[in-house]
Design an enzyme around this catalytic site. Structure first.
Site, PDB file in Angstrom:
ATOM      1  N   GLN A 110       0.825  -1.209   0.000  1.00 18.21           N
ATOM      2  CA  GLN A 110       0.000   0.000   0.000  1.00 18.21           C
ATOM      3  C   GLN A 110       0.865   1.268   0.000  1.00 18.21           C
ATOM      4  O   GLN A 110       0.468   2.296  -0.548  1.00 18.21           O
ATOM      5  CB  GLN A 110      -0.916  -0.034   1.246  1.00 18.21           C
ATOM      6  CG  GLN A 110      -2.198   0.753   1.114  1.00 18.21           C
ATOM      7  CD  GLN A 110      -3.319  -0.007   0.428  1.00 18.21           C
ATOM      8  OE1 GLN A 110      -3.543  -1.163   0.719  1.00 18.21           O
ATOM      9  NE2 GLN A 110      -4.035   0.634  -0.473  1.00 18.21           N
ATOM     10  N   LYS A 125      -2.998  -1.213   6.706  1.00 17.16           N
ATOM     11  CA  LYS A 125      -3.915  -2.294   6.327  1.00 17.16           C
ATOM     12  C   LYS A 125      -4.353  -2.980   7.606  1.00 17.16           C
ATOM     13  O   LYS A 125      -3.640  -2.974   8.599  1.00 17.16           O
ATOM     14  CB  LYS A 125      -3.186  -3.303   5.434  1.00 17.16           C
ATOM     15  CG  LYS A 125      -4.123  -4.182   4.640  1.00 17.16           C
ATOM     16  CD  LYS A 125      -4.524  -3.495   3.346  1.00 17.16           C
ATOM     17  CE  LYS A 125      -5.598  -4.244   2.601  1.00 17.16           C
ATOM     18  NZ  LYS A 125      -5.814  -3.669   1.254  1.00 17.16           N
ATOM     19  N   ASP A 165     -11.929  -4.296   1.776  1.00 19.66           N
ATOM     20  CA  ASP A 165     -11.053  -5.210   1.025  1.00 19.66           C
ATOM     21  C   ASP A 165     -11.854  -6.520   0.982  1.00 19.66           C
ATOM     22  O   ASP A 165     -13.095  -6.484   1.104  1.00 19.66           O
ATOM     23  CB  ASP A 165      -9.689  -5.370   1.732  1.00 19.66           C
ATOM     24  CG  ASP A 165      -8.630  -6.045   0.854  1.00 19.66           C
ATOM     25  OD1 ASP A 165      -8.019  -5.361   0.026  1.00 19.66           O
ATOM     26  OD2 ASP A 165      -8.439  -7.273   0.966  1.00 19.66           O
TER      27      ASP A 165
HETATM   28  P1  NDP Z   1     -14.494  -9.391  -2.394  1.00 18.43           P
HETATM   29  O1  NDP Z   1     -14.610  -9.923  -1.020  1.00 18.43           O
HETATM   30  O2  NDP Z   1     -15.544  -8.488  -2.925  1.00 18.43           O
HETATM   31  O3  NDP Z   1     -14.308 -10.565  -3.439  1.00 18.43           O
HETATM   32  C1  NDP Z   1     -13.268 -11.464  -3.315  1.00 18.43           C
HETATM   33  C2  NDP Z   1     -13.410 -12.507  -4.398  1.00 18.43           C
HETATM   34  O4  NDP Z   1     -12.237 -13.320  -4.432  1.00 18.43           O
HETATM   35  C3  NDP Z   1     -14.559 -13.460  -4.146  1.00 18.43           C
HETATM   36  O5  NDP Z   1     -15.048 -13.922  -5.367  1.00 18.43           O
HETATM   37  C4  NDP Z   1     -13.870 -14.567  -3.353  1.00 18.43           C
HETATM   38  O6  NDP Z   1     -14.537 -15.813  -3.395  1.00 18.43           O
HETATM   39  C5  NDP Z   1     -12.560 -14.660  -4.068  1.00 18.43           C
HETATM   40  N1  NDP Z   1     -11.558 -15.182  -3.145  1.00 18.43           N
HETATM   41  C6  NDP Z   1     -11.205 -14.676  -1.932  1.00 18.43           C
HETATM   42  N2  NDP Z   1     -10.283 -15.430  -1.352  1.00 18.43           N
HETATM   43  C7  NDP Z   1     -10.050 -16.431  -2.201  1.00 18.43           C
HETATM   44  C8  NDP Z   1      -9.199 -17.539  -2.154  1.00 18.43           C
HETATM   45  N3  NDP Z   1      -8.387 -17.763  -1.097  1.00 18.43           N
HETATM   46  N4  NDP Z   1      -9.207 -18.361  -3.222  1.00 18.43           N
HETATM   47  C9  NDP Z   1     -10.016 -18.139  -4.295  1.00 18.43           C
HETATM   48  N5  NDP Z   1     -10.860 -17.109  -4.373  1.00 18.43           N
HETATM   49  C10 NDP Z   1     -10.865 -16.273  -3.350  1.00 18.43           C
HETATM   50  O7  NDP Z   1     -13.068  -8.653  -2.430  1.00 18.43           O
HETATM   51  P2  NDP Z   1     -12.519  -7.584  -3.472  1.00 18.43           P
HETATM   52  O8  NDP Z   1     -13.084  -7.832  -4.818  1.00 18.43           O
HETATM   53  O9  NDP Z   1     -12.651  -6.268  -2.848  1.00 18.43           O
HETATM   54  O10 NDP Z   1     -10.971  -7.952  -3.465  1.00 18.43           O
HETATM   55  C11 NDP Z   1     -10.369  -8.823  -4.427  1.00 18.43           C
HETATM   56  C12 NDP Z   1      -8.881  -8.533  -4.486  1.00 18.43           C
HETATM   57  O11 NDP Z   1      -8.672  -7.175  -4.893  1.00 18.43           O
HETATM   58  C13 NDP Z   1      -8.110  -8.677  -3.180  1.00 18.43           C
HETATM   59  O12 NDP Z   1      -6.803  -9.114  -3.468  1.00 18.43           O
HETATM   60  C14 NDP Z   1      -8.035  -7.237  -2.666  1.00 18.43           C
HETATM   61  O13 NDP Z   1      -6.965  -7.057  -1.791  1.00 18.43           O
HETATM   62  C15 NDP Z   1      -7.840  -6.500  -3.972  1.00 18.43           C
HETATM   63  N6  NDP Z   1      -8.172  -5.083  -3.971  1.00 18.43           N
HETATM   64  C16 NDP Z   1      -9.400  -4.626  -3.595  1.00 18.43           C
HETATM   65  C17 NDP Z   1      -9.692  -3.288  -3.640  1.00 18.43           C
HETATM   66  C18 NDP Z   1     -11.042  -2.764  -3.314  1.00 18.43           C
HETATM   67  O14 NDP Z   1     -11.248  -1.557  -3.463  1.00 18.43           O
HETATM   68  N7  NDP Z   1     -11.994  -3.574  -2.906  1.00 18.43           N
HETATM   69  C19 NDP Z   1      -8.688  -2.297  -4.044  1.00 18.43           C
HETATM   70  C20 NDP Z   1      -7.448  -2.872  -4.498  1.00 18.43           C
HETATM   71  C21 NDP Z   1      -7.214  -4.209  -4.435  1.00 18.43           C
HETATM   72  P3  NDP Z   1     -15.319 -16.333  -2.073  1.00 18.43           P
HETATM   73  O15 NDP Z   1     -16.601 -15.566  -2.071  1.00 18.43           O
HETATM   74  O16 NDP Z   1     -15.477 -17.787  -2.284  1.00 18.43           O
HETATM   75  O17 NDP Z   1     -14.430 -16.021  -0.897  1.00 18.43           O
HETATM   76  O1  2IT Z   2      -5.893  -2.790  -1.569  1.00 21.57           O
HETATM   77  C1  2IT Z   2      -6.451  -1.672  -1.632  1.00 21.57           C
HETATM   78  O2  2IT Z   2      -5.913  -0.705  -2.170  1.00 21.57           O
HETATM   79  C2  2IT Z   2      -7.778  -1.529  -1.027  1.00 21.57           C
HETATM   80  N1  2IT Z   2      -8.317  -2.491  -0.514  1.00 21.57           N
HETATM   81  C3  2IT Z   2      -8.454  -0.188  -1.019  1.00 21.57           C
HETATM   82  C4  2IT Z   2      -7.954   0.664   0.110  1.00 21.57           C
HETATM   83  C5  2IT Z   2      -8.680   1.956   0.333  1.00 21.57           C
HETATM   84  O3  2IT Z   2      -8.313   2.617   1.310  1.00 21.57           O
HETATM   85  O4  2IT Z   2      -9.574   2.329  -0.430  1.00 21.57           O
END
Ligand code: NDP
Ligand code: 2IT
Length: 444
Positions: A110, A125, A165
């Site tokens: 981050q 985080k 997240d």
């Molecule tokens: P969500 O909780 O909305 O979705 C996560 C997705 O990933 C779900 O489909 C989940 O499936 C799947 N998943 C989680 N863990 C695993 C695993 N161990 N193996 C396989 N599938 C898995 O999270 P986000 O979409 O917000 O986050 C997804 C990624 O993006 C993460 O790495 C996060 O750190 C990153 N990220 C998110 C941001 C944000 O603004 N939200 C910003 C930047 C990065 P299931 O439902 O089965 O757990």
């Molecule tokens: O991994 C990421 O950058 C996030 N989950 C978003 C963090 C934030 O403060 O919006």
């Protein structure tokens, strides 16, 4: 022994067993060599030794009562990694796999990501090993309230501003914000990703996915390619995956897969996103249900197989190390030309090497998924101004930020002799701003 290597060895010795944290630090330090060769002043000032050590790490007990009246105990974390360029900023992850190593790798990444956005935010985080899946709204609320009952004393709009997240979406943010406000008796922008009726920003929900596509689009256009007519494989079916798919489709791509931790769906006709939103956002269901609704789709157990679906562009949007060396080889063999990391560190080091050897265009997470936190910074600005910008206004700012990040990282890569290596470009560009701010702030 090089300065970077020396510090990496110390990190490994000093933080035993923290594999994900070691992996993230190794990747950054390795790519900093060309910069460290010309900036000898960083060594004397101990910049690397300081930047790999969080400013503060908080671990706490989170007791709560489940629907059966039984007391449950989870572990809460907040790692405040670096405040050189602004208040600690970064998401909270609720997932059973959460431990200190994972929170530290995310907090470390981050630092550079937030710096790249060009907005004044430091890095942090947090999260918990709590699993919201299968829990009632009441249980999630009681957990979130207990979590915030400890966290509130460590955060604040000018100190540390959490967000969502994995496992933390608008429901969890709402419960945590409500509890913070109740304890502090202050309505302030202490958390981002808030609902639109109480200080949230338009586009924050879509921002990470849209931002990923904006940045990958720049990378493609640089090589005279585009999303138009491309077949895209996306993993995950959460916040990032859904809005990456939406924007990719808008730009003319065909998205053929989505997944969750049980398996993936393949719809050769192209995924119907309304169905995915209904299953995941409204019903909190499983991606498997999609195949029961659309006869063109098939569900496969396990999530590795998703990378064997032929595609032009692969966008891992689920979790860390979900794309390994074997999967990378299959993607290359099937003609994949570009990879964009929507998730944090989704590509294993072996897979990165395979993409590099085969000249696959590669947009690293710190740049590619920075749109989420960048829009969080825009939410903070709006909260400070007590104003709300229109969807178009925020979307344009997001697009400008992503275009500017792409420009910066490709130019910096070139400047330091690694043209085309956007991993090096992102790490070096993100690092310089933080390191130079640390230099002039004294030994803190
Ligand atoms: P969500 O909780 O909305 O979705 C996560 C997705 O990933 C779900 O489909 C989940 O499936 C799947 N998943 C989680 N863990 C695993 C695993 N161990 N193996 C396989 N599938 C898995 O999270 P986000 O979409 O917000 O986050 C997804 C990624 O993006 C993460 O790495 C996060 O750190 C990153 N990220 C998110 C941001 C944000 O603004 N939200 C910003 C930047 C990065 P299931 O439902 O089965 O757990
Ligand atoms: O991994 C990421 O950058 C996030 N989950 C978003 C963090 C934030 O403060 O919006």
């Amino acid at each position: 022994m090089s300065y970077a290597y020396e510090v990496l060895q110390k990190v490994i010795e000093r933080n035993p067993g923290e594999a994900e944290f070691h992996q993230a630090v190794k990747e950054v330090l390795e790519t900093l060599e060309p910069l460290l060769n010309v900036r000898r002043d960083y060594r004397r000032a101990g910049i690397l030794e300081r930047i790999v050590e969080p400013e503060r790490q908080i671990i706490f007990r989170v007791p709560w009562v489940d629907d059966q009246g039984k007391v449950q105990v989870n572990r809460g974390y907040r790692v405040e990694f670096n405040s050189a360029i602004g208040p600690y900023k970064g998401g909270l992850r609720f997932h059973p796999s959460v431990n200190l190593a994972i929170i530290k790798f995310l907090g470390f990444e981050q630092i550079f990501k937030n710096s790249l956005t060009g907005t004044p935010i430091g890095a942090g985080k947090g999260g918990s090993d709590f699993d919201p899946k299968g829990r009632s709204d009441g249980e999630v609320m009681r957990f979130c309230q207990s979590f915030m009952t400890e966290l509130y004393r460590h955060i604040g709009p000018n100190t540390d501003v959490p967000a969502g997240d994995i496992g933390v979406g608008s429901r969890e943010i709402g419960y945590m914000f409500g509890q913070y406000k109740r304890i502090k008796n202050t309505f302030e922008g202490v958390i981002t990703g808030k609902g639109l009726t109480y200080g949230g920003s338009l586009v924050r929900k879509e921002a990470t996915g849209y931002g990923l596509i904006y940045l990958v689009n720049e990378m493609l256009e640089d090589k005279h390619m585009s999303f138009e007519g491309a077949t895209v494989v996306i993993s995950g079916s959460g916040n990032v995956a859904i809005y990456a798919a939406e924007k990719a489709m808008e730009l003319g791509a065909k998205v053929v897969t989505m997944s969750d931790s049980n398996g993936y769906i393949y719809d050769a006709q192209g995924i119907n996103l309304d169905t995915v939103k209904l299953i995941k956002e409204v019903n909190r269901g499983r991606i498997k249900e999609y195949a029961a609704i659309h006869s063109t789709a098939k569900h496969y157990e396990g999530y590795d197989g998703i990378w064997s679906i032929p595609c032009d562009i692969a966008l891992p949007c689920a979790t860390q190390n979900e794309l390994n060396g074997e999967s990378a080889k299959i993607l290359v063999k099937n003609g994949c030309v570009a990879v964009g990391e929507g998730a944090n560190m989704p590509t294993s080091p072996e897979a990165v090497e395979i993409f590099r050897e085969n000249k696959v265009l590669f947009a690293p997470a710190k740049a590619a998924n920075a749109g989420g936190v960048a829009t969080s910074a825009l939410e903070m600005s709006q909260n400070s101004l007590r104003l709300s910008w229109s969807f178009e206004e925020v979307d344009q700012k997001l697009k400008d930020i992503m275009v500017s990040i792409y420009k910066t990282i490709s130019e910096v890569a070139k400047e330091y002799g690694c043209e085309g290596d956007l991993i090096a470009g992102a790490n070096i560009a993100g690092f310089i701003k933080v390191a130079d701010s640390m230099l002039v702030q004294g030994i803190v």
